[in-house]
Design a protein around this motif. Structure first.
Motif, PDB file in Angstrom:
ATOM      1  N   UNK A  35       0.848  -1.189   0.000  1.00  0.00           N
ATOM      2  CA  UNK A  35       0.000   0.000   0.000  1.00  0.00           C
ATOM      3  C   UNK A  35       0.884   1.240   0.000  1.00  0.00           C
ATOM      4  N   UNK A  36       0.691   2.103  -0.988  1.00  0.00           N
ATOM      5  CA  UNK A  36       1.414   3.363  -1.083  1.00  0.00           C
ATOM      6  C   UNK A  36       0.749   4.336  -0.108  1.00  0.00           C
ATOM      7  N   UNK A  37       1.390   4.531   1.028  1.00  0.00           N
ATOM      8  CA  UNK A  37       0.707   5.125   2.175  1.00  0.00           C
ATOM      9  C   UNK A  37       1.321   6.451   2.600  1.00  0.00           C
ATOM     10  N   UNK A  56       4.854   6.715   1.088  1.00  0.00           N
ATOM     11  CA  UNK A  56       4.825   7.315  -0.247  1.00  0.00           C
ATOM     12  C   UNK A  56       5.961   8.298  -0.476  1.00  0.00           C
ATOM     13  N   UNK A  57       6.227   9.143   0.523  1.00  0.00           N
ATOM     14  CA  UNK A  57       7.214  10.202   0.339  1.00  0.00           C
ATOM     15  C   UNK A  57       8.495   9.855   1.096  1.00  0.00           C
ATOM     16  N   UNK A  58       9.454   9.303   0.368  1.00  0.00           N
ATOM     17  CA  UNK A  58      10.778   8.994   0.888  1.00  0.00           C
ATOM     18  C   UNK A  58      11.730   8.991  -0.303  1.00  0.00           C
ATOM     19  N   UNK A  95      15.377   4.543  -1.773  1.00  0.00           N
ATOM     20  CA  UNK A  95      14.767   3.711  -0.734  1.00  0.00           C
ATOM     21  C   UNK A  95      13.494   3.051  -1.252  1.00  0.00           C
ATOM     22  N   UNK A  96      12.730   3.781  -2.053  1.00  0.00           N
ATOM     23  CA  UNK A  96      11.510   3.203  -2.630  1.00  0.00           C
ATOM     24  C   UNK A  96      11.852   2.037  -3.556  1.00  0.00           C
ATOM     25  N   UNK A  97      12.864   2.233  -4.391  1.00  0.00           N
ATOM     26  CA  UNK A  97      13.227   1.160  -5.321  1.00  0.00           C
ATOM     27  C   UNK A  97      13.774  -0.051  -4.578  1.00  0.00           C
ATOM     28  N   UNK A  98      14.551   0.174  -3.513  1.00  0.00           N
ATOM     29  CA  UNK A  98      15.042  -0.943  -2.704  1.00  0.00           C
ATOM     30  C   UNK A  98      13.895  -1.731  -2.097  1.00  0.00           C
ATOM     31  N   UNK A  99      12.869  -1.015  -1.625  1.00  0.00           N
ATOM     32  CA  UNK A  99      11.696  -1.684  -1.042  1.00  0.00           C
ATOM     33  C   UNK A  99      10.968  -2.516  -2.079  1.00  0.00           C
TER      34      UNK A  99
END
Length: 405
Positions: free
Chosen positions: A83-85, A99-101, A105-109
Motif C-alpha cells: 500500500x502506497x501510504x 509514499x514520500x521517501x 529507498x523506494x526502489x530498494x523496497x
C-alpha cells in the motif's frame, strides 16, 4: 536476466513520472519493468487482462485503488502487494510503503518485496509430515544433488528427515556408500530394507484388502541412519526389476505408509523424470515440488513439452502439480538468458553452478559446498515454513519455527 514486473497506481501523475524517470536512469531499473496507472478503471482492466497470463510480481497502489482491487479478487490472485501510504491507513506495517521517501529507498523496497516468494498452497492429506518431491522434465538437471542437500539442511535444522530415492538407476551410492552403515559395520537387513517394505506392503494389502496397518516399529527395521546426510535413508535397491515393476498404486501406498508412521517431519522424494508409475505416484502424493530446470534452450523446450503433455492428458493433475511447485533454475550463472516456455510461469529461486563438482571424487565434496548449502537452506525455509504455517492454521501442528532467515 529475470525482469520483475511491477504495477504502480497513483492518482498523481507527477509522482508516477518521478518514479519512472528515476528507474530508467538507475542500473537496478534494468531488472524492473513498471506499468503505471493514474486511473482506477484502467488499472482494473489491466489486471483482468493478466488473468490466465503472466501476472505481475508486485502491485503498489494508493489505498483507494488497492482496496478496490483486493475486494474484487486481488486478495486471492496470489500477487504480492504494497500500500502506497501517507501513514494514516490501518495496514500491516510489512505491507506499508511510505509514499514520500527518497527514490532509492523506494526502489530498494520494491526489489525486496518482489524477491519475497509467493505463498503457494501446500496440500496435506490430514497428516503432519511434509513430503517434498524434487522433479525435472529432463535428466542431468541436478535433482539428486539438490535432494541430498535439502535432506542435509533440514536434518541440521532439527527436523526428522527421510530421503527416498526412486530413480530407476540410483545415482546416490557413490556419494553415500561410506555412510550407509551403522557403527562402521555392514548390516545385511538394512541393505534389503526397501525391498522388504515393498513386499510387506503388498502382502498386507492382499491379506487385509487394504493398506498394511502401521506397526509400532514404524520403519526402524527398514531404514539406515546416514550421519553425513543427517537423515534416514533406504539402502539403494540392487534389483532394478523391483523398481520397474512399481506401479502408481505401489508408490502411493509406500508414501502413505511413510507419512502415516509418524516418525518424520519431512520426506524428500527423488525420482525419475518420466511418466512411469513411480513418477505419477510421487506427483499424486507430494505436498510440494521443487521443479528444477537448467538455463539452456533444450532444457526449456523439454520443460514446455512436459507441461504441454501433462495439460493435455492429465489436466486435473497438471493444475494441482503447478499449484504445489516451486520452479528453480539450477546451475545458475549470474543471469537467466533463455525465455521460459510459457508466459504463465515464473521462477521462484535459483541455485548456483558449482564448478568443482565436475571433478567429484568423494562424497564430502558434494555435500559441503557453503554457497550451495546457503541457497538450499533458503529454499528449504520457503517450503517448510509454508507447510508448517498451513498446518498451524488448521490446528494440526504446534511447532516453533526452526529457521532463522
Amino acid at each position: 536476466m529475470i525482469v520483475l514486473k511491477v504495477v504502480l497506481v497513483s492518482k498523481e501523475r507527477d509522482y508516477i513520472s518521478a518514479w519512472l524517470d528515476y528507474v530508467q536512469g538507475n542500473s537496478s531499473g534494468l531488472h524492473v519493468r513498471f506499468t503505471a496507472f493514474s486511473q482506477g478503471d484502467s488499472f482494473k482492466d489491466h489486471m483482468k487482462e493478466q488473468e490466465g497470463r503472466e501476472l505481475p510480481d508486485l502491485v503498489i497502489a494508493e489505498p483507494e485503488f488497492l482496496n478496490d482491487w483486493l475486494n474484487n479478487g486481488g486478495e486471492v490472485s496470489g500477487v504480492p502487494w504494497l500500500m502506497l501510504s501517507e501513514g494514516m491507513e490501518e495496514v500491516d506495517e510489512a505491507k506499508r510503503l511510505m509514499k514520500y521517501q527518497p527514490l532509492p529507498a523506494l526502489l530498494d523496497a520494491v526489489m525486496h518485496a518482489c524477491r519475497q516468494p509467493r505463498r503457494k498452497k501446500v496440500h496435506h492429506p490430514g497428516q503432519e509430515t511434509l513430503s517434498i518431491g524434487v522433479v525435472s522434465a529432463s535428466g542431468g538437471s541436478g535433482k539428486t544433488a539438490v535432494a541430498l542437500h535439502m535432506a542435509k539442511q533440514l536434518g541440521l535444522a532439527g527436523y526428522a528427515v527421510l530421503y527416498l530415492n526412486l530413480e530407476t538407476l540410483d545415482s546416490t551410492l557413490p556419494f553415500l556408500e561410506k555412510g550407509l552403515t551403522r557403527s562402521g559395520q555392514r548390516h545385511p537387513d538394512a541393505e534389503t530394507g526397501l525391498s522388504r517394505l515393498l513386499y510387506d506392503l503388498k502382502v498386507g494389502r492382499k491379506e487385509s484388502g487394504k493398506q498394511l496397518q502401521v506397526q509400532s516399529k514404524g520403519v526402524d527395521g527398514y531404514v539406515v541412519r546416514h550421519e553425513a546426510l543427517k537423515s534416514d535413508v533406504f539402502w539403494p535397491l540392487s534389483n532394478r526389476k523391483e523398481l520397474l515393476q512399481m506401479t502408481r498404486e505401489d508408490t502411493s501406498n509406500l508414501l502413505r505408509y511413510l507419512t502415516d508412521c509418524g516418525q518424520y517431519d519431512v520426506l524428500i522424494l527423488d525420482g525419475d523424470s518420466g511418466w512411469d508409475g513411480r513418477s505419477e505416484g510421487v506427483l499424486d502424493a507430494a505436498d510440494a515440488f521443487v521443479w528444477l530446470v537448467e538455463d539452456d534452450i533444450s532444457a526449456m523446450h523439454r520443460w514446455g513439452q512436459w507441461l504441454q503433455h501433462a495439460e493435455r492428458t492429465k489436466p486435473d493433475l497438471y493444475e494441482s502439480m503447478l499449484d504445489r511447485s516451486r520452479f528453480v533454475v539450477n546451475k545458475y550463472r549470474d543471469n537467466v538468458v533463455n525465455v521460459l516456455p510459457r508466459p504463465d510461469l515464473h521462477l521462484d529461486a535459483v541455485l548456483p553452478y558449482i564448478p568443482s563438482w565436475k571433478q567429484l571424487s568423494q562424497e564430502e565434496v558434494m555435500l559441503s559446498s557453503p554457497i550451495f548449502q546457503r541457497e538450499v537452506k533458503r529454499l528449504c525455509a520457503m517450503l517448510v515454513q509454508d507447510g508448517e504455517e498451513e498446518l498451524k492454521q488448521t490446528g494440526r501442528i504446534q511447532k516453533q519455527d526452526r529457521w532463522a532467515l
